[in-house]
Design a protein around this motif. Structure first.
Motif, PDB file in Angstrom:
ATOM      1  N   VAL A  56     -21.313  -8.163   5.138  1.00  0.00           N
ATOM      2  CA  VAL A  56     -20.066  -8.868   5.436  1.00  0.00           C
ATOM      3  C   VAL A  56     -18.851  -7.957   5.228  1.00  0.00           C
ATOM      4  CG1 VAL A  56     -18.643 -10.885   4.841  1.00  0.00           C
ATOM      5  CG2 VAL A  56     -21.123 -11.082   4.853  1.00  0.00           C
ATOM      6  N   LEU A  57     -19.017  -6.889   4.483  1.00  0.00           N
ATOM      7  CA  LEU A  57     -17.895  -5.993   4.185  1.00  0.00           C
ATOM      8  C   LEU A  57     -17.269  -5.400   5.450  1.00  0.00           C
ATOM      9  CD1 LEU A  57     -19.174  -4.063   1.024  1.00  0.00           C
ATOM     10  CD2 LEU A  57     -17.313  -5.722   1.132  1.00  0.00           C
TER      11      LEU A  57
ATOM     12  N   ILE B  40      -8.605  -3.718  -6.725  1.00  0.00           N
ATOM     13  CA  ILE B  40      -9.923  -3.955  -7.337  1.00  0.00           C
ATOM     14  C   ILE B  40     -10.634  -2.624  -7.568  1.00  0.00           C
ATOM     15  CG2 ILE B  40     -12.221  -4.952  -6.972  1.00  0.00           C
ATOM     16  CD1 ILE B  40     -10.802  -7.195  -5.358  1.00  0.00           C
ATOM     17  N   LYS B  41     -10.609  -1.754  -6.573  1.00  0.00           N
ATOM     18  CA  LYS B  41     -11.239  -0.433  -6.712  1.00  0.00           C
ATOM     19  C   LYS B  41     -10.612   0.376  -7.833  1.00  0.00           C
ATOM     20  CE  LYS B  41     -12.873   0.233  -1.951  1.00  0.00           C
ATOM     21  NZ  LYS B  41     -12.709   1.041  -0.707  1.00  0.00           N
TER      22      LYS B  41
ATOM     23  N   ALA C 109     -12.644 -13.207  -0.675  1.00  0.00           N
ATOM     24  CA  ALA C 109     -12.265 -12.739   0.659  1.00  0.00           C
ATOM     25  C   ALA C 109     -12.455 -13.846   1.682  1.00  0.00           C
ATOM     26  CB  ALA C 109     -13.098 -11.520   1.044  1.00  0.00           C
ATOM     27  N   GLN C 110     -11.365 -14.191   2.376  1.00  0.00           N
ATOM     28  CA  GLN C 110     -11.392 -15.214   3.409  1.00  0.00           C
ATOM     29  C   GLN C 110     -11.762 -14.645   4.774  1.00  0.00           C
ATOM     30  OE1 GLN C 110     -11.431 -17.846   1.565  1.00  0.00           O
ATOM     31  NE2 GLN C 110      -9.659 -18.982   2.260  1.00  0.00           N
ATOM     32  N   LEU C 111     -11.885 -13.328   4.855  1.00  0.00           N
ATOM     33  CA  LEU C 111     -12.263 -12.638   6.091  1.00  0.00           C
ATOM     34  C   LEU C 111     -11.369 -13.042   7.262  1.00  0.00           C
ATOM     35  CD1 LEU C 111     -16.141 -12.958   5.683  1.00  0.00           C
ATOM     36  CD2 LEU C 111     -14.653 -11.110   4.910  1.00  0.00           C
TER      37      LEU C 111
ATOM     38  N   ILE D 229     -19.282  -4.693  -5.980  1.00  0.00           N
ATOM     39  CA  ILE D 229     -19.634  -4.925  -4.577  1.00  0.00           C
ATOM     40  C   ILE D 229     -18.969  -3.900  -3.674  1.00  0.00           C
ATOM     41  CG2 ILE D 229     -19.217  -6.506  -2.634  1.00  0.00           C
ATOM     42  CD1 ILE D 229     -19.887  -8.802  -4.499  1.00  0.00           C
ATOM     43  N   LEU D 230     -17.708  -3.598  -3.956  1.00  0.00           N
ATOM     44  CA  LEU D 230     -16.987  -2.625  -3.136  1.00  0.00           C
ATOM     45  C   LEU D 230     -17.534  -1.215  -3.322  1.00  0.00           C
ATOM     46  CD1 LEU D 230     -13.354  -3.954  -3.619  1.00  0.00           C
ATOM     47  CD2 LEU D 230     -14.674  -3.998  -1.493  1.00  0.00           C
TER      48      LEU D 230
END
Length: 325
Positions: free
Chosen positions: A320-321, A264-265, A274-276, A312-313
């Motif tokens: 939450v990150l 993504i970056k 993201a399911q974390l 977001i990143l």
């Protein structure tokens, strides 16, 4: 000392993560059985399990199998783990049925059963007379719906054209919920985006790449791809860029693993829900300890999700990150 048989063997990475300072048959250990640690999703969850165990002050041992399809091996490992008579068995079953014999034995032995990442089908458990202690994971239907919402937002609710869905392993309830959530929500938000194929990718990156290549050949105007996990989404990315269509097709995965974050970056994968898994693993142990201490927890525990995008990143401000590993 762990004895690893040929039929139930685990990889070196998994072996290094077997954690136990107590002798076999200890009465205060927690058994954790995952799928494959070759998948970054389960690797992150293993880190979370360690954090949860450290925070709760419990001993545990963790095992995994060689790949996401090694159902028989996983059952063998599960049965071997039962011999240690753990306080709880925290399991991420490969499918809805492969661990049922082992879980039935665990129940008969008074061992708490935790469904890690929602891989067990409640209807099947009921039919088998198995009453699990709790299930913990993300709301997989919601995760799929979030993928559809982001695709509709990116392409526009009035967008028209073909969309590909790459499912997980056939018979796996997690993948089924994700793809169903995506398909239903996309139909509501952007009815002009037509799912032209929904095919099982078996959690395999290479197979997902082949599926994508085939569908692109037949649908050169493909608008979007939703894959039920990041590994398959990254396979789709490879085929899309190889076809010279990088940036033209919205590609969304699920899990939020380290490989997906990098992609993504780099501007390749569009997004991942993201399911974390780190947070899932951590809270699984903490809640199992709460039950072992005589407390109560909800039968279904849902951990939050987050749609990871480049913006977001790059901003890096979402609290939450810190759980994205």
């Amino acid at each position: 000392m762990f004895k690893v048989t040929t039929r139930g063997k685990i990889g070196i990475a998994a072996l290094m993560l077997l954690v136990s300072t107590a002798p076999a048959m200890a009465d205060d250990e927690y058994g954790v059985l995952m799928k494959t640690l070759a998948n970054p999703f389960w690797g992150a969850m293993a880190e979370g399990v360690k954090a949860g165990a450290d925070a709760a002050g419990v001993k545990y041992y963790l095992q995994a199998v060689e790949n996401d399809q090694a159902a028989e091996s996983q059952l063998n490992v599960c049965n071997t783990m039962l011999e240690r008579k753990p306080v709880a068995m925290i399991t991420a079953a490969i499918n809805s049925t492969n661990l049922l014999p082992c879980l039935k034995k665990a129940q008969e032995g008074g061992i708490e059963i935790v469904d890690l990442d929602g891989n067990l089908d409640p209807a099947i458990l009921k039919a088998e007379g198995i009453d699990i202690t709790f299930s913990i994971g993300s709301d997989n239907v919601k995760a799929g719906a979030q993928g559809a919402e982001y695709m509709a937002k990116t392409l526009g609710t009035d967008a028209k054209g073909p969309v590909l869905v790459i499912e997980g392993l056939s018979g796996n309830i997690t993948g089924e919920k994700r793809t169903t959530g995506f398909a239903d929500r996309l139909a509501e938000l952007a009815p002009g985006l037509n799912i032209v194929a929904s095919l099982p990718g078996d959690w395999d990156r290479g197979k997902a790449a082949n599926i994508t290549n085939d569908i692109l050949t037949r649908n050169p105007d493909l608008k979007g791809i939703f894959a039920a996990n990041d590994g398959m989404a990254l396979g789709a990315v490879e085929s899309v860029f190889a076809a010279g269509k990088g940036g033209d097709v919205v590609i969304i995965g699920v899990d939020g693993n380290s490989d997906a974050v990098k992609s993504i970056k780099d501007g390749r994968l569009t997004a991942s829900v993201a399911q974390l898994p780190y947070l899932v693993g951590m809270e699984a142990v903490e809640n199992a300890k709460k039950v072992a201490d005589g407390g109560t927890v909800d039968k279904q525990i849902n951990v939050q999700t987050l749609v990871l995008t480049k913006d977001i990143l790059d901003e890096g401000t979402d609290p939450v990150l810190k759980y994205v590993k």
